[in-house]
Design a protein around this motif. Structure first.
Motif, PDB file in Angstrom:
ATOM      1  N   GLU A 186       5.361  -3.648 -18.645  1.00 28.18           N
ATOM      2  CA  GLU A 186       4.316  -3.345 -17.666  1.00 28.18           C
ATOM      3  C   GLU A 186       4.573  -3.995 -16.314  1.00 28.18           C
ATOM      4  O   GLU A 186       3.624  -4.335 -15.605  1.00 28.18           O
ATOM      5  N   TRP A 190       1.892  -5.119 -13.101  1.00 34.60           N
ATOM      6  CA  TRP A 190       1.790  -6.443 -12.498  1.00 34.60           C
ATOM      7  C   TRP A 190       2.038  -6.382 -10.997  1.00 34.60           C
ATOM      8  O   TRP A 190       1.352  -7.039 -10.207  1.00 34.60           O
ATOM      9  N   GLY A 193      -0.844  -4.832  -9.296  1.00 33.94           N
ATOM     10  CA  GLY A 193      -1.929  -5.803  -9.317  1.00 33.94           C
ATOM     11  C   GLY A 193      -1.742  -6.906  -8.295  1.00 33.94           C
ATOM     12  O   GLY A 193      -2.704  -7.326  -7.632  1.00 33.94           O
ATOM     13  N   TYR A 237      -2.962  -1.063 -13.131  1.00 35.59           N
ATOM     14  CA  TYR A 237      -2.673  -2.338 -12.474  1.00 35.59           C
ATOM     15  C   TYR A 237      -3.441  -3.448 -13.156  1.00 35.59           C
ATOM     16  O   TYR A 237      -4.463  -3.228 -13.791  1.00 35.59           O
ATOM     17  N   LYS A 238      -2.904  -4.658 -13.021  1.00 31.49           N
ATOM     18  CA  LYS A 238      -3.564  -5.833 -13.567  1.00 31.49           C
ATOM     19  C   LYS A 238      -4.606  -6.322 -12.560  1.00 31.49           C
ATOM     20  O   LYS A 238      -4.285  -6.563 -11.388  1.00 31.49           O
ATOM     21  N   GLU A 242      -7.327 -10.522 -14.686  1.00 35.02           N
ATOM     22  CA  GLU A 242      -6.242 -10.525 -15.674  1.00 35.02           C
ATOM     23  C   GLU A 242      -5.075 -11.392 -15.207  1.00 35.02           C
ATOM     24  O   GLU A 242      -4.474 -12.135 -15.996  1.00 35.02           O
ATOM     25  N   GLN A 243      -4.753 -11.303 -13.921  1.00 31.08           N
ATOM     26  CA  GLN A 243      -3.667 -12.122 -13.387  1.00 31.08           C
ATOM     27  C   GLN A 243      -3.995 -13.607 -13.511  1.00 31.08           C
ATOM     28  O   GLN A 243      -3.166 -14.406 -13.945  1.00 31.08           O
ATOM     29  N   GLU A 246      -3.806 -14.949 -17.146  1.00 32.58           N
ATOM     30  CA  GLU A 246      -2.459 -15.212 -17.671  1.00 32.58           C
ATOM     31  C   GLU A 246      -1.823 -16.406 -16.979  1.00 32.58           C
ATOM     32  O   GLU A 246      -1.142 -17.216 -17.612  1.00 32.58           O
TER      33      GLU A 246
END
Length: 331
Positions: A186, A190, A193, A237-238, A242-243, A246
């Motif tokens: 993915e 990323w 995003g 997209y993230k 979500e970014q 992580e």
């Protein structure tokens, strides 16, 4: 695997320096005063562990390197310089047969998503890299990275999609070089995003860090325009949440003695008076998607144009006036 870092500025210099420190063969590709400094004294790398000078080999272009089948080309130049560089390197012969474009992997360690498109025109094996690496080009021959305990968070995967052993090997080398690196199918989600933040690069470059309410309002509107364009285009997209989830607290910025960290990549371009800026591929990506899918993006369009004017005329980074800021708010 030998890593040839095409564009050994802030991001490329830090990645190349860290790989070299961990025992990997690295060649830095640079130009002008930066190349002269690298050749004369090596790369000066400053991180929270201290400052050291690394004798990393440096060249000015593909004519100075004999390419081999185990080489990895890592493109870290700004996107506005990518097309000419990709064409130049893709045509180079590789020992054992074929050209670089036919047989070697190229990794696009750039903001935005245009670099992968440009690379795929010239190279069969393209790998996107989503880069979260707070790095600064200090002066010719000197770069810094303030992140700890790792210097950056990197996602790597095939373009347009997929993941393979090459991506995993690259990530393993980066993991052993003070980075967090994840091989993923993915990578473009990323990268799309990350543009949620990068569409604000032009705003930071012309007006300074977004700390006032008018600046924060403009930033939120830039992001909203881009999100609407992504939704209309049907692109995954993230999200910012979500970014952050992580990344967590994996990277903390530490003060570096005697070094004041400047702004992001676009701010640094204006501060150094390079004459160019990435806005066409950051804010400009929102504009492109908006025009393709019928979504208005007036603020991204205005800032793309304004950042370009700043770069062409040599206007100082952060010098946007309050009156000019008010005009943007009225769009």
């Amino acid at each position: 695997m030998r890593y040839i870092i095409i564009g050994a500025g802030a991001v490329g210099g830090v990645i190349g320096g860290r790989l070299f420190e961990s025992g990997h063969e690295v060649v830095l590709v640079a130009r002008g005063a930066h190349l002269a400094a690298l050749r004369a004294e090596g790369l000066e790398l400053t991180t929270p562990e201290g400052t050291r000078r690394l004798p990393v080999p440096a060249v000015g272009g593909p004519d100075e390197v004999e390419l081999g089948p185990e080489d990895v080309l890592l493109l870290a130049a700004k996107t506005q310089h990518a097309e000419a560089l990709l064409a130049e390197w893709a045509a180079r012969p590789v020992a054992g047969g074929g050209t670089a474009g036919e047989v070697l992997p190229v990794v696009t360690a750039q903001n935005g998503v245009e670099g992968e498109r440009l690379a795929l025109r010239r190279f069969r094996r393209v790998y996107g890299m989503c880069v979260w690496l707070p790095a600064t080009f200090l002066e010719p021959g000197r770069v810094s990275a303030a992140g700890a305990p790792v210097s950056g968070f990197l996602h790597v995967g095939r373009y347009p999609a997929g993941c393979d052993q090459t991506a995993e090997r690259i990530c393993a080398d980066l993991e052993a070089s003070v980075f967090r690196a994840v091989a993923t199918e993915e990578v473009m989600a990323w990268k799309y995003g990350k543009l949620l933040g990068n569409v604000g690069n032009a705003l930071e470059a012309v007006s300074g860090p977004a700390v006032t309410e008018p600046q924060l309002t403009l930033f939120r509107r830039l992001v909203a325009e881009y999100e609407a364009a992504l939704a209309a285009a049907g692109l995954a997209y993230k999200s910012a949440a979500e970014q952050q989830a992580e990344r967590g607290d994996l990277i903390t910025l530490r003060p570096l003695p005697g070094i004041e960290r400047g702004g992001g990549s676009s701010w640094q371009s204006l501060s150094r008076g390079t004459g160019t800026i990435e806005a066409d591929y950051l804010s400009g990506e929102a504009v492109l998607l908006g025009r393709l899918h019928g979504v208005p993006t007036p603020l991204n369009e205005a800032l793309q144009r304004l950042a370009g004017e700043f770069a062409r005329t040599g206007r100082a980074a952060g010098s946007l006036t309050e009156a000019e800021l008010d005009e943007l708010l009225e769009l």
